[in-house]
Design a protein around this motif. Structure first.
Motif, PDB file in Angstrom:
ATOM      1  N   VAL A  42       0.773  -1.209   0.062  1.00  0.00           N
ATOM      2  CA  VAL A  42       0.008  -0.001  -0.072  1.00  0.00           C
ATOM      3  C   VAL A  42       0.940   1.201  -0.150  1.00  0.00           C
ATOM      4  O   VAL A  42       2.088   1.265   0.163  1.00  0.00           O
ATOM      5  CB  VAL A  42      -0.929  -0.060   1.133  1.00  0.00           C
ATOM      6  CG1 VAL A  42      -2.032  -1.064   0.986  1.00  0.00           C
ATOM      7  CG2 VAL A  42      -0.174   0.323   2.624  1.00  0.00           C
ATOM      8  N   VAL A  43       0.279   2.528  -0.198  1.00  0.00           N
ATOM      9  CA  VAL A  43       0.802   3.711   0.137  1.00  0.00           C
ATOM     10  C   VAL A  43      -0.279   4.223   0.985  1.00  0.00           C
ATOM     11  O   VAL A  43      -1.542   3.882   1.112  1.00  0.00           O
ATOM     12  CB  VAL A  43       1.097   4.578  -1.207  1.00  0.00           C
ATOM     13  CG1 VAL A  43       2.025   3.879  -2.097  1.00  0.00           C
ATOM     14  CG2 VAL A  43      -0.103   4.539  -1.918  1.00  0.00           C
ATOM     15  N   THR A  44       0.071   5.275   1.622  1.00  0.00           N
ATOM     16  CA  THR A  44      -0.709   6.063   2.632  1.00  0.00           C
ATOM     17  C   THR A  44      -0.422   7.387   2.648  1.00  0.00           C
ATOM     18  O   THR A  44       0.556   8.072   2.422  1.00  0.00           O
ATOM     19  CB  THR A  44      -0.428   5.611   4.127  1.00  0.00           C
ATOM     20  OG1 THR A  44      -0.511   4.067   4.279  1.00  0.00           O
ATOM     21  CG2 THR A  44      -1.180   6.283   4.949  1.00  0.00           C
ATOM     22  N   GLY A  45      -1.731   7.986   2.389  1.00  0.00           N
ATOM     23  CA  GLY A  45      -1.972   9.574   2.438  1.00  0.00           C
ATOM     24  C   GLY A  45      -1.772   9.892   4.058  1.00  0.00           C
ATOM     25  O   GLY A  45      -2.500   9.385   4.733  1.00  0.00           O
ATOM     26  N   THR A  46      -0.938  10.787   4.435  1.00  0.00           N
ATOM     27  CA  THR A  46      -0.828  11.316   5.832  1.00  0.00           C
ATOM     28  C   THR A  46      -1.034  12.725   5.797  1.00  0.00           C
ATOM     29  O   THR A  46      -0.844  13.520   4.947  1.00  0.00           O
ATOM     30  CB  THR A  46       0.428  10.857   6.249  1.00  0.00           C
ATOM     31  OG1 THR A  46       1.375  11.674   5.840  1.00  0.00           O
ATOM     32  CG2 THR A  46       0.837   9.550   6.281  1.00  0.00           C
TER      33      THR A  46
END
Length: 1154
Positions: free
Chosen positions: A501-505
């Motif tokens: 996954v990639v995560t928006g923070t």
């Protein structure tokens, strides 16, 4: 006059020979490694001109025969070329398939891939996908700040007052030794029902959130209970977000206190040992909680630091390194009277996985000696941070000092380097149990905008090596809305099983006011995150219109790939992000370096390059043309690229509208569908269909027979215009079914394969059909049913002519053991169409040769006989004859090896079981000669995604020697049991229960635990490919008194090299052996110390918050040790004796400092 036969120990008569090229061959060396011209020639290879070759040179042991002349061997090569070409023309059916496509021109259209439009569309789709997540993130962050601001702190809150779902509760109930079982079941824990959701790859509950609290944090502390109380309100926002965007995956709030609240609820995936997961150490949290860092860690290794204290320091440094991400830069040094780096790194280096591993290994070698010299340590650290000639983060600058204490405040050093601006923060750590005055350490931190921490024992390490992030978060909080910018992470492994996954923070700030003066709060509350699965991004990219060798990729500002067909990490449960550089995902060259730099800079571009690519099975290298097109993905740190071979500019799209209009019934009634039915296989050949997602309701299966069965059953229900199916995939599949059936009808069915010693003929298409004829040949077909994932298919598209693929050596049996079974060699070639000036390659056809029969045929073709029935020519004792590959197979070695250096055919029967092996394993001497004469070029690269079995842990003894061992008198002394030394010892032992570095893993557990069986490692890969030599070439392998003549020649229109050589006489010629097999790199690939001297281009995040004039630095640390009670210590001792994990001491980690 014939030259006498040469024997081992005798010298060859005649004048001295010099290395000269044959006519028609450039004297310049090819790309393969050659000895420098300035050096005297090595006696390995002496090249001979035709007149000096001594064509009548007799073979050893056969005085009546001489080594064949060059023109003879060229004649054999032409016969081999003609035989191969003839068989492929008759049985391959390339020309006939072209005619079939043209005859069915009304059934398909030729569409064009326009790279610029394609890549811009995909980039726009990805931007829209991520933007929807950004809107949800902002809503969550705003809500969290408002909820916390409105929350009223409760000093007397109890566990029973809070109702929440404890994600680890179910795992703890299953474990009789768990913490909650010991306390008894808590009424605060909700019991939920879950439903399976394929999107999450998990069982979830959409009505509730779940809470995960780290094992070393006490759930009943006032801070944690208040945190649980106000974050409960986030549940409704999570639910509303999902209602507005049903594609949302995990929505997570990671609190600075360590609490994780995520939605939807699902049980925690707890490991078998104690769960050490802490959200504050996850890559996404670290990136969102602070700006990039330049950090220098200095460690006091004076003589007073020994035993347990030194062990605590080593562990603390390793834990500190784990708080750094790839946007950070770091160096580690030890000091006493002098300071020196602990590793080979002499300056700040990127805090990537491999560099941190070097530091961690180097730290273990630190030895305590000498006297404490803070001045030396700090001067070294400031010099490191002031070095502007290197790549670094250029944001937060800090020094982390670990010591057991001292009197010197080194004020003169701070005045010289850091005051009055105080651009470098200083964090000090008092480590171990001692009676030193800690005031100087506190002063250093307070005078330099840092913080002072105490690490009295092993249990305090994790919490105290990560709380510095709260200090770094102060400028972000004070910057307010300016700092509220969404950042997207590197790729990493989701802890709950979602995969990559990639995560928006987005950081969440404390908006409350401190005290009566209404001073603005500086605390970061935590980080909000929303996951996006890589598979969801991949679905936005074109799948099958780009052809087998076209693909989409994306990279971030570090040059790490977000999308790439070669992003295939072999290990799971990553504690670190997946950091595969674009130049490691592909074979690096200057053109790709330029493309990578342009993408990182956020530019658009297009470039056609000639480059090297690995085959899918990683055994071969092909030199190919590729078109690269790239654009930035707006509102993100990513850039998107598209790679297309020239032959994939156009593709076929089936147009079955006439058939569909005629048939309103299920697809199974379409004209060509009957040729997919198993009942047609006996007459039309066996059909494999690519396991693609033709329809949403199609059940996937790894067994192609079962998949075909599922497909046929579904097609009997689905109408041609059904919305649940992908019409492009479905119609192209049916089109290619009919096209390949016509090939059977026109070419294959009436041919006798046995006449030409063929086991099978086959065709594979872009539409996903692989047809094997006859049907029985499918039983031995081992190629991937997805043509795009079949090595022979992709290589055939990239190469002109006929591509030979011998079976892998592991799949071969010795000929004597074959009995009725046979071994086949694939020969394939691409079918190129030219339709209205548009060229494309929609299919690959080929044959499967019978190894034994073709080995016999090979002997005849490389002999003086014209056909197999002609009697062998006899050479009398008074006549002189040239040797050939049939009559003289005891003295003459004749082989065909492919462009990767793998054996394809041999005139030596005993080598048949070695077909498919790298030729250096068969004849190292001859393979080395071919390599040194530029017939082959070597390419070395590193696989950073490999998985290896764990290395056995040696009994180093460093850790046990560092443990304080109490005497019998200590145990009998009540005062000792209440001392800090006893408490430290118990903490040390408790840590040992969960630390692999202290005790070896249980073999039974290692056997059942995949993580214990293998870990991430680096493998060195070596491939060979054809060099610059194309002409016929003769040479001598000179090895003292044991020389060998050989001739080598490329076969036109194939990937084969024809080699004729004298068989070796003695073992003295066994020189070095070329290696092709993948090997493990103990040092994790190329030397890291050398790599950091030439760092790859990168850019850090465009935002930096490291300073704010209104920052209050008065809160800069205090002592935080709490003497344990006798009751607690006795309980811990009993737990140790019973082997139970301890319940953490409540007050130690209950309060949040800073």
């Amino acid at each position: 006059m014939a030259v006498p036969a040469q024997t081992c120990g005798a010298s060859r008569p005649g004048p001295a020979r010099t290395a000269l090229p044959w006519p028609g061959r450039s004297p310049r060396p090819g790309p393969g490694p050659r000895r420098p011209a300035a050096r005297p020639p090595r006696p390995l290879l002496l090249l001979l001109p035709p007149l000096l070759l001594l064509p009548l040179l007799a073979a050893p042991g056969a005085s009546a025969y001489s080594f064949p002349q060059q023109h003879t061997m060229q004649h054999w090569a032409r016969r081999l070329e003609q035989e191969i070409d003839g068989v492929m023309r008759i049985f391959g059916g390339v020309q006939q398939l072209r005619e079939i496509y043209k005859d069915n021109r009304n059934l398909f259209e030729v569409q064009e891939n326009e790279p610029q439009k394609l890549v811009e569309k995909v980039a726009g789709d990805i931007e829209s996908l991520l933007d929807r997540k950004v809107q949800a993130l902002k809503k969550l962050a705003d809500a969290a700040e408002n909820f916390q601001k409105a929350h009223r702190w409760q000093d007397n809150i109890k566990e029973e007052d809070i109702m929440y779902y404890d994600a680890k509760a179910d795992a703890e109930l299953d474990d009789p030794e768990s913490e909650d079982v010991e306390r008894g079941s808590k009424a605060s824990n909700l019991r939920l029902d879950f439903v399976e959701d394929s999107n999450f790859k998990n069982k979830v509950n959409y009505s509730y959130t779940a809470v995960q609290i780290p094992t070393d944090i006490y759930k009943g502390s006032t801070v944690i209970l208040n945190e649980l109380n106000w974050t409960e309100a986030l549940e409704n926002v999570f639910i509303e977000n999902r209602r507005q965007d049903p594609t949302l995956l995990w929505q997570v709030f990671g609190s600075a206190t360590g609490v994780t609240r995520y939605y939807p609820a699902t049980p925690w995936r707890a490991p078998k040992k104690i769960d050490l997961y802490d959200v504050r150490r996850r890559p996404w949290y670290i990136q969102g909680a602070s700006s990039p860092k330049d950090m220098v860690i200095i460690v006091d290794v004076s003589g007073s630091v020994s035993g347990l204290t030194l062990k605590l320091m080593k562990t603390s440094v390793c834990e500190m390194l784990d708080t750094l991400s790839d946007d950070d830069y770091v160096n580690v040094a030890s000091f006493n009277e002098k300071a020196q780096p602990v590793s080979c790194f002499t300056h700040l280096v990127q805090a990537n996985v491999r560099n941190k591993k070097v530091f961690k290994e180097a730290v273990q070698g630190m030895v305590a000696k000498g006297t404490t010299g803070y001045k030396a340590g700090f001067e070294y650290a400031f010099d490191q941070l002031q070095n502007s000639n290197i790549t670094r983060a250029n944001c937060n600058k800090m020094i982390m000092m670990f010591t057991d204490g001292g009197e010197d405040r080194v004020q003169d050093v701070f005045e010289k380097y850091n005051w009055p601006n105080r651009t470098v923060r200083v964090f000090t750590f008092s480590v171990g149990q001692h009676n030193y005055d800690v005031t100087p350490l506190q002063w250093m931190a307070c005078a330099n905008k840092g913080y002072y921490f105490e690490i009295p024992s092993i249990g305090a390490i994790r919490i105290n090596t990560q709380e510095y992030l709260d200090v770094l978060g102060r400028p972000m909080v004070l910057a307010g809305k300016e700092a509220k910018q969404v950042q997207w992470t590197n790729v990493y492994e989701d802890a709950l099983g979602l995969g990559l996954v990639v995560t928006g923070t987005l950081p969440v700030f404390n908006l409350t006011q401190d005290g009566p003066g209404e001073k603005k709060n500086q605390l970061i509350l935590g980080v909000m995150g929303i996951d996006v699965a890589l598979n969801d991004i991949k679905r936005l990219t074109p799948n099958y219109t780009l052809g087998a060798n076209g693909y989409v990729f994306a990279i971030d500002l570090n040059g790490y790939v977000l999308l790439h067909p070669n992003l295939k990490p072999q290990t799971t449960n990553f504690r670190e992000p997946v950091t595969l550089d674009f130049l490691d995902a592909e074979l690096e060259d200057e053109n790709k370096e330029e493309i990578r730099r342009s993408m990182i800079d956020g530019n658009k571009g297009h470039k056609q390059i000639r480059t090297l690519v690995k085959s899918l099975d990683e055994r071969y290298i092909d030199e190919v043309m590729r078109n690269y097109t790239w654009v930035p993905i707006r509102s993100t740190n990513y850039s998107l690229g598209l790679v297309l071979p020239p032959y994939s500019t156009f593709y076929l799209q089936a147009n079955l509208s006439d058939q569909i209009l005629q048939v309103k019934l299920p697809i199974s009634k379409l004209k060509d569908f009957e040729f997919l039915l198993p009942s047609s296989f006996e007459s039309e050949g066996h059909v494999f269909i690519a396991p693609r997602e033709y329809c949403k309701d199609l059940n996937a299966s790894d067994n192609n027979t079962e998949f075909l069965k599922n497909f046929i059953e579904l097609m009997e229900k689905v109408t041609p215009d059904s919305k649940q199916c992908n019409n492009f995939l479905l119609h192209n599949l049916i089109l290619d079914t009919g096209i390949t059936q016509q090939l059977v009808e026109r070419v294959w069915r009436d041919q006798d394969l046995n006449t030409y010693s063929l086991l099978a003929v086959f065709a594979a298409t872009d539409g996903g059909i692989t047809r094997i004829f006859p049907n029985k040949a499918a039983e031995d077909w081992t190629e991937n049913p997805e043509p795009f994932n079949a090595s022979f298919y992709r290589r055939s598209l990239d190469n002109h002519g006929y591509v030979f693929k011998p079976p892998h050596q592991d799949a071969l049996l010795r000929p004597l053991e074959l009995e009725n079974d046979t071994v086949g060699i694939l020969v394939s070639t691409a079918v190129e169409l030219s339709l209205g000036g548009r060229t494309l390659r929609p299919a690959v056809v080929g044959v499967k040769l019978d190894l034994e029969a073709w080995a016999e045929k090979f002997k005849v073709l490389a002999s003086n006989r014209t056909h197999q029935d002609q009697p062998q020519k006899q050479c009398g004792p008074s006549s002189h004859c040239e040797m050939d590959c049939e009559v003289n197979n005891e003295d003459l070695l004749c082989i065909l090896i492919d462009d990767g250096g793998f054996l394809v055919l041999s005139n030596q029967n005993h080598q048949w079981d070695q077909v498919g092996r790298f030729f250096s394993e068969v004849d190292a001497n001859l393979m080395m000669a071919l390599y040194n004469n530029s017939f082959y070029t070597r390419k070395e690269s590193y696989d950073y995604q490999a998985a290896c079995a764990p290395q056995p842990q040696g009994n180093l003894g460093a850790a046990p020697r560092g443990v304080f061992v109490p005497t019998v008198a200590d145990f009998l002394n009540l005062a000792w049991w209440t001392s800090a030394a006893a408490w430290s010892l118990f903490q040390q032992l408790l840590y040992g229960l969960i630390s692999h570095s202290w005790f070896q893993a249980d073999p039974a557990e290692a056997e059942s635990n995949p993580e214990a069986r293998e870990s991430s490692c680096v493998m060195k890969q070596t491939q060979y490919y054809f060099g610059s030599v194309n002409a016929s070439y003769n040479a001598i392998i000179d090895c003292g008194n044991c020389s060998r003549l050989f001739h080598a020649q490329r076969l036109t229109n194939t990937n084969l090299l024809f080699v004729v050589a004298e068989k070796p006489l003695c073992s003295q010629c066994e020189a070095g052996r070329l290696l092709q097999k993948e090997t493990h790199c103990p040092a994790d690939g190329p030397e890291q110390c050398e790599l950091v001297q030439r760092p790859r281009y990168r850019r850090g995040p465009h935002i930096c918050f490291d300073y704010n004039a209104t920052e209050d630095t008065s809160d800069c640390g205090r002592g935080a040790s709490f003497p344990p009670s006798l009751g607690v210590l006795v309980s811990l001792q009993l737990l140790l004796l019973l082997g139970l994990p301890p319940r953490p001491q409540p007050q130690v980690y209950a309060s949040r400092r800073l």
